[in-house]
Design an enzyme around this catalytic site. Structure first.
Site, PDB file in Angstrom:
ATOM      1  CG  ASP A  13      12.073 -27.468   4.360  1.00 36.13           C
ATOM      2  OD1 ASP A  13      11.299 -28.423   4.243  1.00 36.13           O
ATOM      3  OD2 ASP A  13      11.704 -26.317   4.645  1.00 36.13           O
ATOM      4  CE  LYS A  16      13.015 -33.977   6.976  1.00 39.37           C
ATOM      5  NZ  LYS A  16      13.406 -32.563   6.871  1.00 39.37           N
ATOM      6  N   GLY A  40       7.192 -31.622   3.619  1.00 46.20           N
ATOM      7  CA  GLY A  40       7.204 -31.624   2.158  1.00 46.20           C
ATOM      8  C   GLY A  40       8.544 -32.191   1.753  1.00 46.20           C
ATOM      9  CG  HIS A  41       9.934 -35.364   3.207  1.00 47.01           C
ATOM     10  ND1 HIS A  41      10.007 -36.441   4.048  1.00 47.01           N
ATOM     11  CD2 HIS A  41       9.952 -34.265   4.009  1.00 47.01           C
ATOM     12  CE1 HIS A  41      10.061 -36.014   5.301  1.00 47.01           C
ATOM     13  NE2 HIS A  41      10.011 -34.707   5.303  1.00 47.01           N
ATOM     14  CB  THR A  42      11.609 -32.130  -2.924  1.00 46.30           C
ATOM     15  OG1 THR A  42      10.888 -31.161  -2.185  1.00 46.30           O
ATOM     16  CG2 THR A  42      11.447 -31.881  -4.413  1.00 46.30           C
ATOM     17  CD  GLN A 222       7.737 -31.878  10.781  1.00 40.57           C
ATOM     18  OE1 GLN A 222       7.561 -32.806  11.537  1.00 40.57           O
ATOM     19  NE2 GLN A 222       7.064 -31.789   9.636  1.00 40.57           N
ATOM     20  CB  ALA A 297       8.367 -28.582  -0.479  1.00 37.65           C
TER      21      ALA A 297
HETATM   22  P1  GDP Z   1      13.061 -32.368   3.065  1.00 40.16           P
HETATM   23  O1  GDP Z   1      11.821 -31.775   3.622  1.00 40.16           O
HETATM   24  O2  GDP Z   1      14.129 -32.563   4.093  1.00 40.16           O
HETATM   25  O3  GDP Z   1      12.818 -33.644   2.291  1.00 40.16           O
HETATM   26  O4  GDP Z   1      13.635 -31.298   2.036  1.00 40.16           O
HETATM   27  P2  GDP Z   1      12.761 -30.439   0.967  1.00 40.16           P
HETATM   28  O5  GDP Z   1      12.343 -31.330  -0.124  1.00 40.16           O
HETATM   29  O6  GDP Z   1      11.711 -29.654   1.648  1.00 40.16           O
HETATM   30  O7  GDP Z   1      13.843 -29.377   0.521  1.00 40.16           O
HETATM   31  C1  GDP Z   1      15.033 -29.736  -0.085  1.00 40.16           C
HETATM   32  C2  GDP Z   1      15.094 -29.076  -1.461  1.00 40.16           C
HETATM   33  O8  GDP Z   1      16.417 -29.105  -1.933  1.00 40.16           O
HETATM   34  C3  GDP Z   1      14.269 -29.790  -2.520  1.00 40.16           C
HETATM   35  O9  GDP Z   1      13.791 -28.853  -3.438  1.00 40.16           O
HETATM   36  C4  GDP Z   1      15.286 -30.718  -3.175  1.00 40.16           C
HETATM   37  O10 GDP Z   1      14.954 -31.044  -4.517  1.00 40.16           O
HETATM   38  C5  GDP Z   1      16.525 -29.866  -3.132  1.00 40.16           C
HETATM   39  N1  GDP Z   1      17.799 -30.592  -2.994  1.00 40.16           N
HETATM   40  C6  GDP Z   1      18.061 -31.713  -2.292  1.00 40.16           C
HETATM   41  N2  GDP Z   1      19.381 -31.997  -2.322  1.00 40.16           N
HETATM   42  C7  GDP Z   1      19.968 -31.017  -3.056  1.00 40.16           C
HETATM   43  C8  GDP Z   1      21.324 -30.723  -3.411  1.00 40.16           C
HETATM   44  O11 GDP Z   1      22.266 -31.413  -3.045  1.00 40.16           O
HETATM   45  N3  GDP Z   1      21.528 -29.612  -4.176  1.00 40.16           N
HETATM   46  C9  GDP Z   1      20.509 -28.804  -4.578  1.00 40.16           C
HETATM   47  N4  GDP Z   1      20.819 -27.734  -5.321  1.00 40.16           N
HETATM   48  N5  GDP Z   1      19.225 -29.051  -4.259  1.00 40.16           N
HETATM   49  C10 GDP Z   1      18.963 -30.121  -3.488  1.00 40.16           C
HETATM   50  P1  IMO Z   2      10.010 -31.096   6.402  1.00 41.73           P
HETATM   51  O1  IMO Z   2       9.674 -32.509   6.845  1.00 41.73           O
HETATM   52  C1  IMO Z   2      10.451 -26.887   7.563  1.00 41.73           C
HETATM   53  C2  IMO Z   2       7.768 -25.388  10.700  1.00 41.73           C
HETATM   54  C3  IMO Z   2       6.704 -24.378  10.302  1.00 41.73           C
HETATM   55  C4  IMO Z   2       6.576 -23.611  11.600  1.00 41.73           C
HETATM   56  C5  IMO Z   2       6.736 -24.692  12.657  1.00 41.73           C
HETATM   57  C6  IMO Z   2       5.425 -25.246  13.202  1.00 41.73           C
HETATM   58  O2  IMO Z   2       9.621 -30.799   4.998  1.00 41.73           O
HETATM   59  O3  IMO Z   2      11.425 -30.753   6.738  1.00 41.73           O
HETATM   60  P2  IMO Z   2       3.526 -26.833  12.196  1.00 41.73           P
HETATM   61  O4  IMO Z   2       2.674 -26.693  10.972  1.00 41.73           O
HETATM   62  O5  IMO Z   2       4.348 -28.068  12.227  1.00 41.73           O
HETATM   63  O6  IMO Z   2       2.749 -26.626  13.459  1.00 41.73           O
HETATM   64  O7  IMO Z   2       4.557 -25.586  12.120  1.00 41.73           O
HETATM   65  O8  IMO Z   2       7.462 -25.753  12.035  1.00 41.73           O
HETATM   66  N1  IMO Z   2       7.743 -26.647   9.897  1.00 41.73           N
HETATM   67  C7  IMO Z   2       8.655 -26.969   8.975  1.00 41.73           C
HETATM   68  N2  IMO Z   2       9.706 -26.263   8.484  1.00 41.73           N
HETATM   69  N3  IMO Z   2      10.231 -28.156   7.127  1.00 41.73           N
HETATM   70  C8  IMO Z   2       9.195 -28.879   7.614  1.00 41.73           C
HETATM   71  O9  IMO Z   2       9.020 -30.185   7.314  1.00 41.73           O
HETATM   72  C9  IMO Z   2       8.327 -28.272   8.557  1.00 41.73           C
HETATM   73  N4  IMO Z   2       7.221 -28.688   9.217  1.00 41.73           N
HETATM   74  C10 IMO Z   2       6.885 -27.685  10.039  1.00 41.73           C
HETATM   75  O10 IMO Z   2       7.142 -23.565   9.249  1.00 41.73           O
HETATM   76  O11 IMO Z   2       7.655 -22.725  11.749  1.00 41.73           O
HETATM   77 MG    MG Z   3      10.551 -30.132   3.334  1.00 39.51          MG
END
Ligand code: GDP
Ligand code: IMO
Ligand code: MG
Length: 423
Positions: A13, A16, A40-42, A222, A297
């Site tokens: 999270d 990415k 979950g990539h936002t 991840q 996400a």
């Molecule tokens: P990912 O899994 O690595 O793609 O990241 P996620 O989408 O799970 O979580 C990142 C969260 O931070 C999302 O809700 C994005 O919209 C938000 N986000 C990304 N970059 C920034 C930033 O620079 N500032 C803030 N406030 N939010 C951000």
């Molecule tokens: P993104 O790509 C954050 C965590 C789960 C749990 C562990 C194992 O959005 O960064 P799994 O379902 O993979 O067997 O769970 O890994 N986990 C993540 N935490 N971001 C993710 O993906 C994750 N994918 C799995 O919460 O602790």
């Molecule tokens: Mg994520």
């Protein structure tokens, strides 16, 4: 041409999805190499927000080819939901998406096994996303898996065999028998939907692209601290989230890897169980969660929040061979008087800057350096020259401690809130 890799350096999270979307116009191809719908990539742009799970984050730009590589595990039901959602937003995935024949299929029974496995672990459960990730990779390694290419050849027989193995296993685990016919029908319908996509030998495709001078960006899921070999085992995911995972998850030889973009938050979060040395249980942790909207996400779970951990980051940079850093969510710290950074761990009274074998069997006390906060709303800034001096000092501090330049700084969730320093 070489393939660049973008991957998370913390516990996932990091942001990415946002950065892959921002970088996509510089590439011809974007490819996911591991993980599945646990990701979950936002992305945010034009006032809209999208969350991608199995589909690469390059689908919102124009014309790039997106690939789901052999290292990914795909749930056809969730894939269909995601694809139909994108279709509604006017994105015709069939023109831009290709899927590896060698990616493994997540079956409905894999999800049941994931839940049963967690129940069996009791207090030591991992806190998985419940998407069947662990059981699907287990089947891959134990050579019982179903691959997407299998759907074109005697699929019914292969499916029935795998299904029986799972149902027997659930029974041995003491799970009550459940009627899965509805789940199964939906899954089989989604398999048919999947057949209409371009299912390819993606290892040839990606290597040919590089031979023809096309550029490729590999998108990780991840983060390095969730890697099955180098993360905080056993509280990890079941795939190699590291740079090497891009090689095995796409069929790329190591000498075809170019830049490695390592992405991290200006602080740190984790979702699910497992050690987290810099976790904050106080008001500061709550403030970071509230300002950073730190809720999962995929599962909506609260993310645990803490200060940046440079011991873990240095370790991740070493394992991944990071050449450029990307710092996200700096704006979340805009109101803080003081920012802390963990520079070492104290274990049994001894300071170390190394990642120990495991973090949970002993008390690990973070050693902090304190830096002055910048106390400036950075969300509207558009160039590095506008950075407050304290923020520039924070970047300098990180570059010096981590030994790698910070190429991009993100100051908000929107595409526009991205400052490119030295790509
Ligand atoms: P990912 O899994 O690595 O793609 O990241 P996620 O989408 O799970 O979580 C990142 C969260 O931070 C999302 O809700 C994005 O919209 C938000 N986000 C990304 N970059 C920034 C930033 O620079 N500032 C803030 N406030 N939010 C951000
Ligand atoms: P993104 O790509 C954050 C965590 C789960 C749990 C562990 C194992 O959005 O960064 P799994 O379902 O993979 O067997 O769970 O890994 N986990 C993540 N935490 N971001 C993710 O993906 C994750 N994918 C799995 O919460 O602790
Ligand atoms: Mg994520």
């Amino acid at each position: 041409m070489k393939a660049d890799v973008l991957l998370g350096l913390q516990w996932g999270d990091e942001g990415k999805g946002k950065v892959v979307d921002v970088l996509t116009p510089r590439y011809d191809v974007v490819a996911r190499f591991q993980g599945g719908p646990n990701a979950g990539h936002t992305l945010e742009f034009d006032g809209k927000k999208y969350v991608l799970r199995s589909i690469p984050s390059g689908v919102f730009q124009h014309g790039q080819i997106n690939i789901i590589g052999n290292g990914v595990v795909l749930d056809p039901v969730l894939f269909r939901q995601e694809a139909e959602e994108l279709q509604k937003s006017g994105i015709d995935l069939r023109n831009v998406l290709k899927i590896s024949k060698k990616a493994h299929l997540i079956m409905p029974t894999h999800r049941l096994l994931d839940a049963a496995g967690e129940r069996a672990k009791g207090d030591s459960k991992i806190g998985t996303t419940g998407k069947g990730i662990g059981p699907t990779y287990t089947d891959k390694i134990s050579r019982n898996g179903l691959r997407i290419g299998d759907i074109f050849n005697d699929f019914d027989i292969k499916y029935a065999k795998a299904r029986k193995l799972h149902l027997d296993q659930l029974e041995r685990m003491g799970e009550p028998a459940t009627d899965i016919s509805e789940l199964e029908q939906n899954w089989l319908d989604s398999i048919n939907y999947l057949r209409s996509f371009d299912i390819i030998d993606s290892e040839y495709y990606v290597n040919n692209c590089l031979d023809e001078g096309k550029s490729v960006l590999c998108e990780g899921a991840q983060g390095t601290m969730l890697d099955v070999d180098f993360g905080s085992y056993p509280f990890v995911t079941s795939s190699n989230t590291i740079t090497a995972g891009a090689c095995s998850g796409l069929g790329l030889a190591p000498n075809r890897i170019g830049e490695v973009f390592g992405i991290f938050k200006a602080y740190c979060t984790r979702v699910g169980s497992g050690p987290f040395p810099t976790e904050l249980f106080d008001e500061t942790g709550k403030t970071i969660r509230a300002i950073g909207h730190e809720f999962g996400a995929v599962t909506g779970r609260e993310r645990r929040c803490g200060w940046i951990d440079l011991v873990a980051l240095r370790y991740a940079i070493m394992i991944d061979g990071v050449t450029k850093l990307i710092m996200m969510k700096s704006d979340v710290l805009d109101t803080f008087d003081t920012i802390k950074a963990c520079v070492a761990y104290k274990i049994n009274g001894v300071e170390t800057d190394r990642m120990p074998f495991n973090l949970e069997d002993q008390a690990v006390e973070p050693v902090y350096v304190e830096l002055p906060g910048w106390k400036t709303d950075m969300t509207a800034l558009r160039s590095e020259s506008e950075f407050p001096a304290e923020f520039s000092a924070y970047i300098d501090f990180l570059e010096q401690r981590l030994g790698v330049p910070v190429a991009i700084v993100s100051i908000g969730p929107d595409r526009e809130q991205t400052i490119i320093r030295n790509l």
